[in-house]
Design a protein around this motif. Sequence first.
Motif, short mmCIF file in Angstrom:
data_model
loop_
_atom_site.label_atom_id
_atom_site.label_comp_id
_atom_site.label_asym_id
_atom_site.label_seq_id
_atom_site.Cartn_x
_atom_site.Cartn_y
_atom_site.Cartn_z
N GLU A 190 0.82 -1.21 0.00
CA GLU A 190 0.00 0.00 0.00
C GLU A 190 0.86 1.26 0.00
O GLU A 190 0.67 2.16 -0.83
N VAL A 191 1.82 1.34 0.93
CA VAL A 191 2.62 2.56 1.02
C VAL A 191 3.62 2.65 -0.13
O VAL A 191 3.94 3.75 -0.60
N PHE A 192 4.10 1.53 -0.64
CA PHE A 192 4.99 1.53 -1.79
C PHE A 192 4.24 2.09 -3.01
O PHE A 192 4.80 2.88 -3.78
N GLY A 193 2.99 1.67 -3.16
CA GLY A 193 2.19 2.18 -4.28
C GLY A 193 1.99 3.68 -4.20
O GLY A 193 2.04 4.38 -5.23
N ARG A 194 1.75 4.20 -2.98
CA ARG A 194 1.58 5.65 -2.83
C ARG A 194 2.86 6.39 -3.17
O ARG A 194 2.83 7.45 -3.80
N TRP A 195 3.99 5.82 -2.75
CA TRP A 195 5.27 6.46 -3.07
C TRP A 195 5.55 6.44 -4.57
O TRP A 195 6.01 7.43 -5.14
N MET A 196 5.22 5.33 -5.22
CA MET A 196 5.48 5.22 -6.65
C MET A 196 4.67 6.22 -7.46
O MET A 196 5.05 6.58 -8.58
N GLU A 197 3.55 6.70 -6.93
CA GLU A 197 2.78 7.72 -7.62
C GLU A 197 3.55 9.03 -7.75
O GLU A 197 3.24 9.86 -8.60
N THR A 198 4.60 9.19 -6.93
CA THR A 198 5.42 10.41 -6.99
C THR A 198 6.68 10.19 -7.83
O THR A 198 7.49 11.12 -7.95
N GLN A 199 6.85 9.00 -8.41
CA GLN A 199 8.10 8.64 -9.07
C GLN A 199 7.88 8.31 -10.55
O GLN A 199 6.84 7.78 -10.94
N GLU A 200 8.90 8.62 -11.33
CA GLU A 200 8.98 8.10 -12.70
C GLU A 200 9.55 6.69 -12.62
O GLU A 200 10.44 6.42 -11.82
N GLU A 201 9.04 5.80 -13.45
CA GLU A 201 9.42 4.39 -13.37
C GLU A 201 10.16 3.96 -14.62
O GLU A 201 9.77 4.29 -15.74
N SER A 202 11.22 3.21 -14.42
CA SER A 202 12.01 2.69 -15.54
C SER A 202 12.30 1.21 -15.29
O SER A 202 11.78 0.60 -14.36
N ASP A 203 13.16 0.64 -16.14
CA ASP A 203 13.60 -0.74 -15.94
C ASP A 203 15.07 -0.83 -16.30
O ASP A 203 15.71 0.16 -16.67
N HIS A 204 15.65 -2.02 -16.25
CA HIS A 204 17.09 -2.17 -16.48
C HIS A 204 17.47 -1.85 -17.93
O HIS A 204 18.56 -1.33 -18.19
N VAL A 205 16.57 -2.12 -18.86
CA VAL A 205 16.87 -1.85 -20.27
C VAL A 205 16.94 -0.35 -20.52
O VAL A 205 17.89 0.17 -21.11
N GLN A 206 15.92 0.36 -20.03
CA GLN A 206 15.88 1.80 -20.25
C GLN A 206 16.98 2.53 -19.48
O GLN A 206 17.50 3.55 -19.94
N SER A 207 17.30 2.03 -18.30
CA SER A 207 18.35 2.68 -17.52
C SER A 207 19.75 2.22 -17.93
O SER A 207 20.74 2.74 -17.43
N ARG A 208 19.78 1.23 -18.83
CA ARG A 208 21.05 0.69 -19.36
C ARG A 208 21.97 0.18 -18.26
O ARG A 208 23.18 0.09 -18.44
N GLY A 209 21.39 -0.15 -17.13
CA GLY A 209 22.19 -0.71 -16.05
C GLY A 209 23.09 0.28 -15.36
O GLY A 209 23.87 -0.10 -14.48
N LEU A 210 22.97 1.56 -15.75
CA LEU A 210 23.87 2.57 -15.17
C LEU A 210 23.14 3.59 -14.31
O LEU A 210 23.77 4.28 -13.50
N PHE A 211 21.84 3.69 -14.49
CA PHE A 211 21.08 4.75 -13.83
C PHE A 211 20.01 4.17 -12.91
O PHE A 211 19.71 2.99 -12.97
N PRO A 212 19.43 5.02 -12.07
CA PRO A 212 18.33 4.56 -11.21
C PRO A 212 17.15 4.07 -12.04
O PRO A 212 17.00 4.45 -13.20
N THR A 213 16.33 3.26 -11.43
CA THR A 213 15.11 2.79 -12.11
C THR A 213 13.89 3.57 -11.63
O THR A 213 12.79 3.34 -12.13
N VAL A 214 14.06 4.46 -10.65
CA VAL A 214 13.01 5.40 -10.25
C VAL A 214 13.64 6.75 -9.95
O VAL A 214 14.79 6.82 -9.49
N TRP A 215 12.89 7.84 -10.19
CA TRP A 215 13.32 9.18 -9.82
C TRP A 215 12.08 10.04 -9.67
O TRP A 215 11.02 9.75 -10.24
N PRO A 216 12.15 11.11 -8.86
CA PRO A 216 10.95 11.91 -8.58
C PRO A 216 10.38 12.57 -9.83
O PRO A 216 11.13 13.01 -10.71
N LYS A 217 9.06 12.60 -9.88
CA LYS A 217 8.40 13.33 -10.95
C LYS A 217 8.60 14.84 -10.74
O LYS A 217 8.88 15.30 -9.64
N ASP A 218 8.43 15.58 -11.81
CA ASP A 218 8.56 17.04 -11.71
C ASP A 218 7.47 17.62 -10.83
O ASP A 218 6.36 17.08 -10.73
#
Length: 287
Positions: A21-49
């Motif tokens: 429940e609380v993870f879902g609420r937090w994810m609403e404030t985050q941009e979501e990615s995966d290992h392919v998009q982050s190319r294994g070098l960057f975070p897979t979540v970051w705050p939305k504007d």
Amino acid sequence: MATYSADYLKRLLAAVEWFEEVFGRWMETQEESDHVQSRGLFPTVWPKDRQDQAAVRMLELDVAEAAGAAARAVTVAGAQIAVAGIGVLDPIENWSLMSAPKALFTPQEVRTTAAKVRGRLSGMIDEAEAVSESAVPGFAPSELHTVIWTAAAAHWTTHQYRVAVREAAEALTVHWKGILGRNDVDDTVFWQQTLSPGEPDSGKPKLAWPGDPTDKTNRSMRGGLEPLAQALKNLATGLNLTVRNVTTHTRDELTEQEAMERLAAYSYFARLLDQCEIRRAEEDEGE
């Protein structure tokens, strides 16, 4: 393989559901990615504007607290993930690593782990409840009446079962002699006088089952309370003769089963006595 009670597993399940429940609420404030998009070098979540950073930090603390409560569930359910070059990790406990460079997990892996843990815990709860329903009820001496077990415990743990029973029997008599102030009489006579029907004499208070002795509708005893008073006296006499005297005047050892049965009888007797009223002679009431 470790076994867990259904109640414990249900607490773990509730902790996982709270984390989701609380993870879902937090994810609403985050941009979501995966290992392919982050190319294994960057975070897979970051705050939305344009997020309220103070609110986001509060949500992160909620997620951290919930993750701490749910972390044990991942181990119990066996749902850890193997990370190349690092080892086996718990995605729920390490959820914050998604925000770090070279993120080890993605949000979807955290969600999948939580769902997997929920499913496994549900199955384990069903199994634990089935085992509990089919199991033979246990018998714990430590759940006996406090006076009985306190006196018996030290001897019971050293397997001196006869002595444990003897001490328990003595302790119950000493307990009630102290309450009633009757250290002037032998044990057998004490119980005979204390539990006999009729009104108490001066200096000789009695224990009586509560209620009107003439009320024959009282469900405690079909014939009214008078026969119950006699029954309590007979129970005390019978236990004294068949248990207390035998364990005191002989050296025949008891088996654990024999001792448990005797302690259980005294425990039941002790609980009956706790329900009785103390009745004193009128001239003793003001003392």
